[in-house]
Design a protein around this motif. Structure first.
Motif, mmCIF file in Angstrom:
data_model
loop_
_atom_site.group_PDB
_atom_site.id
_atom_site.type_symbol
_atom_site.label_atom_id
_atom_site.label_comp_id
_atom_site.label_asym_id
_atom_site.label_seq_id
_atom_site.Cartn_x
_atom_site.Cartn_y
_atom_site.Cartn_z
ATOM 1 N N LYS A 1 31.445 -37.518 -23.577
ATOM 2 C CA LYS A 1 31.246 -36.221 -22.939
ATOM 3 C C LYS A 1 29.804 -36.100 -22.444
ATOM 4 O O LYS A 1 29.559 -35.653 -21.334
ATOM 5 N N GLU B 1 28.490 -35.541 -18.569
ATOM 6 C CA GLU B 1 27.616 -34.414 -18.243
ATOM 7 C C GLU B 1 26.308 -34.904 -17.629
ATOM 8 O O GLU B 1 25.790 -34.284 -16.697
ATOM 9 N N ARG C 1 27.017 -35.864 -14.026
ATOM 10 C CA ARG C 1 27.089 -34.654 -13.197
ATOM 11 C C ARG C 1 25.699 -34.106 -12.906
ATOM 12 O O ARG C 1 25.410 -33.685 -11.784
ATOM 13 N N GLU D 1 38.700 -32.159 -17.948
ATOM 14 C CA GLU D 1 37.642 -31.803 -16.999
ATOM 15 C C GLU D 1 38.016 -32.194 -15.578
ATOM 16 O O GLU D 1 37.776 -31.453 -14.637
#
Length: 91
Positions: free
Chosen positions: A38, A42, A45, A74
């Motif tokens: 995760k 992130e 991104r 997601e």
């Protein structure tokens, strides 16, 4: 392209291209056994946001391993985020 993040870490965006107002960013794992967490997603991104604003940028992340349930969730919410596992490449 290597993008430095605010916490001092960096993210390698393997392929970046732009045409008009649309961009495509691809991330390919540097190790075949790597699983994207995760936090990794992130960070990717965040790095893409520093490279180009996210609203017209497609992010494609390749992996040999399957992605986590959180990642798949997601991707179902974010139409600009795509995951490709190696088993899908044969089709």
């Amino acid at each position: 392209m290597i993008i430095k993040l605010g916490d001092g870490s960096s993210v390698l965006l393997d392929y970046c291209t732009k045409k008009d107002d649309h961009s495509l960013v691809a991330v390919i794992p540097d190790d075949l056994n790597r699983r994207f967490t995760k936090g990794d997603i992130e960070n990717i991104r965040d790095a893409v946001n520093r490279f180009e604003k996210l609203y017209d940028t497609e992010i494609v992340i390749f992996s040999v391993n399957r992605f986590s349930d959180w990642s798949v969730h997601e991707a179902s919410i974010d139409c600009y985020l795509h995951f490709v596992t190696a088993e899908r490449l044969k089709y």
